[in-house]
Design an enzyme around this catalytic site. Sequence first.
Site, PDB file in Angstrom:
ATOM      1  N   ASP A 135      86.247   4.001  47.694  1.00  0.00           N
ATOM      2  CA  ASP A 135      87.387   4.872  47.967  1.00  0.00           C
ATOM      3  C   ASP A 135      88.700   4.210  47.537  1.00  0.00           C
ATOM      4  O   ASP A 135      89.726   4.373  48.187  1.00  0.00           O
ATOM      5  CB  ASP A 135      87.431   5.197  49.473  1.00  0.00           C
ATOM      6  CG  ASP A 135      88.409   6.318  49.796  1.00  0.00           C
ATOM      7  OD1 ASP A 135      88.665   7.144  48.911  1.00  0.00           O
ATOM      8  OD2 ASP A 135      88.912   6.353  50.932  1.00  0.00           O
ATOM      9  N   ILE A 159      79.845  15.250  51.501  1.00  0.00           N
ATOM     10  CA  ILE A 159      78.428  15.148  51.186  1.00  0.00           C
ATOM     11  C   ILE A 159      77.613  15.234  52.476  1.00  0.00           C
ATOM     12  O   ILE A 159      77.910  14.557  53.465  1.00  0.00           O
ATOM     13  CB  ILE A 159      78.114  13.828  50.447  1.00  0.00           C
ATOM     14  CG1 ILE A 159      78.844  13.798  49.108  1.00  0.00           C
ATOM     15  CG2 ILE A 159      76.611  13.680  50.233  1.00  0.00           C
ATOM     16  CD1 ILE A 159      78.448  14.916  48.145  1.00  0.00           C
ATOM     17  N   LEU A 170      80.860   6.351  51.655  1.00  0.00           N
ATOM     18  CA  LEU A 170      80.234   6.223  50.340  1.00  0.00           C
ATOM     19  C   LEU A 170      80.815   5.011  49.609  1.00  0.00           C
ATOM     20  O   LEU A 170      81.967   4.638  49.827  1.00  0.00           O
ATOM     21  CB  LEU A 170      80.473   7.478  49.501  1.00  0.00           C
ATOM     22  CG  LEU A 170      79.835   8.772  49.994  1.00  0.00           C
ATOM     23  CD1 LEU A 170      80.313   9.942  49.143  1.00  0.00           C
ATOM     24  CD2 LEU A 170      78.311   8.678  49.964  1.00  0.00           C
ATOM     25  N   CYS A 189      73.179  24.478  52.777  1.00  0.00           N
ATOM     26  CA  CYS A 189      74.175  25.130  53.629  1.00  0.00           C
ATOM     27  C   CYS A 189      73.880  26.618  53.854  1.00  0.00           C
ATOM     28  O   CYS A 189      74.224  27.172  54.898  1.00  0.00           O
ATOM     29  CB  CYS A 189      75.569  24.983  53.017  1.00  0.00           C
ATOM     30  SG  CYS A 189      76.268  23.329  53.211  1.00  0.00           S
ATOM     31  N   CYS A 192      75.944  29.631  56.032  1.00  0.00           N
ATOM     32  CA  CYS A 192      76.771  29.058  57.094  1.00  0.00           C
ATOM     33  C   CYS A 192      78.185  28.780  56.591  1.00  0.00           C
ATOM     34  O   CYS A 192      78.380  28.174  55.537  1.00  0.00           O
ATOM     35  CB  CYS A 192      76.142  27.765  57.604  1.00  0.00           C
ATOM     36  SG  CYS A 192      77.104  26.945  58.895  1.00  0.00           S
ATOM     37  N   CYS A 199      88.331  25.258  60.763  1.00  0.00           N
ATOM     38  CA  CYS A 199      89.466  24.423  60.350  1.00  0.00           C
ATOM     39  C   CYS A 199      90.746  24.906  61.038  1.00  0.00           C
ATOM     40  O   CYS A 199      91.137  26.070  60.884  1.00  0.00           O
ATOM     41  CB  CYS A 199      89.635  24.477  58.834  1.00  0.00           C
ATOM     42  SG  CYS A 199      91.044  23.503  58.244  1.00  0.00           S
ATOM     43  N   CYS A 215      95.630  20.240  55.171  1.00  0.00           N
ATOM     44  CA  CYS A 215      94.616  19.461  55.880  1.00  0.00           C
ATOM     45  C   CYS A 215      95.256  18.458  56.835  1.00  0.00           C
ATOM     46  O   CYS A 215      96.136  17.676  56.449  1.00  0.00           O
ATOM     47  CB  CYS A 215      93.735  18.738  54.860  1.00  0.00           C
ATOM     48  SG  CYS A 215      92.457  17.708  55.599  1.00  0.00           S
ATOM     49  N   ASP A 243      88.250  15.807  62.524  1.00  0.00           N
ATOM     50  CA  ASP A 243      86.794  15.889  62.333  1.00  0.00           C
ATOM     51  C   ASP A 243      86.239  17.290  62.562  1.00  0.00           C
ATOM     52  O   ASP A 243      85.020  17.465  62.599  1.00  0.00           O
ATOM     53  CB  ASP A 243      86.086  14.922  63.288  1.00  0.00           C
ATOM     54  CG  ASP A 243      86.370  13.466  62.979  1.00  0.00           C
ATOM     55  OD1 ASP A 243      86.478  13.129  61.796  1.00  0.00           O
ATOM     56  OD2 ASP A 243      86.491  12.669  63.929  1.00  0.00           O
TER      57      ASP A 243
END
Length: 372
Positions: A135, A159, A170, A189, A192, A199, A215, A243
């Site tokens: 990252d 992911i 990752l 998915c 769904c 959010c 966000c 989260d």
Amino acid sequence: MNYNELADNIKIWGQELGFQKVGITDIDLSDHEAQLQRWLDAGYHGEMDWMARHGMMRARPAELHPGTIRVISVRMDYLPPEAQFASNLSDPNQAYISRYSLGRDYHKLIRNQLKKLGQKIEQEVGQLGYRPFVDSAPILERPLAQKAGLGWAGKHSLILDKEAGSWFFLGELLVDIPLPIDLPQTNQCGKCTACMTSCPTNAIVEEGVIDARLCISYLTIEFNGIIPENLRSKMGNRIYGCDDCQLVCPWNREADVTTQEAFHRKDIFQDASLISLFQWNEPDFLKNMEGSAIRRIGHQQWLRNIAVALGNAPFSESIIKVLESRLGISNVLDIHIHWALSEQRNKHKNLERNTKLERLVRIIGKGLPRDA
């Protein structure tokens, strides 16, 4: 060199180094270039200028590290034990901090383990051109992880793995040897859309597409300016990250907790009341956040985020006093403190109004006949 055998050994070595899953892929991300450009053209990257500055290098690992022909993608789980999601989010006087950042900063830990993996491979092949990333470079790590079989891209863009959900970090090791590649997982998915509808700020503008400007993770971590007023009340008590899209994902119900003690909750966060965190001075912040990813946002942004959360908390004279004590540090912080003070005073007025109405109802009720 038996590269099939080497690939099998790499996955074993990776697990010995603390990675829960290891996959291998080629470097062809050409299918993602148009989508990346559309995302940038729409301005969804907000003020993360480096996203646009590196252009298509993000989709071309060989430009990042010349000679690269394979990417070893790794996963390290981070879900801490006793995560206390619901109890923490439901208490508006407590600070909610994204679960990935409750413990030690993951960047250095994973990078060191990737470096050890590269050194182990080099011992086997004699000479190896490799470079680890966590990252920290212009590289599309999620598409690479998807191609390497670590999971599929959920509608929240993270992911997902059917055994681990999405509670993992990752990392990538770029190498210059022709290892056999793994097959990607099938998207599970279905229909769904729980992540999209949950959010708080509607930042998931379409399947797999995030408008970072909306966000909460971007607003509290990457953005150091004035948070749009229409978004502040939606942030609730989230002072670092968010989260929510992961919390509602069905695939996260059975995710295992991390085996890395470094990712467990720091003692300082066992009782993270907004007022107590807001009272930290800069030396307190730097000391308490030593070794944490949170440290990089700096003390003023930390205070800014908590000020918004204090504005969203129930009325309290203590909150009024602690907010006023931080005025004058910076113009950006003052703007958020004045907003929070206004929110608190409005709540106080509403509380007084409701109290008067309740008292009036009781008085009227006492004067009515019993059969009225």
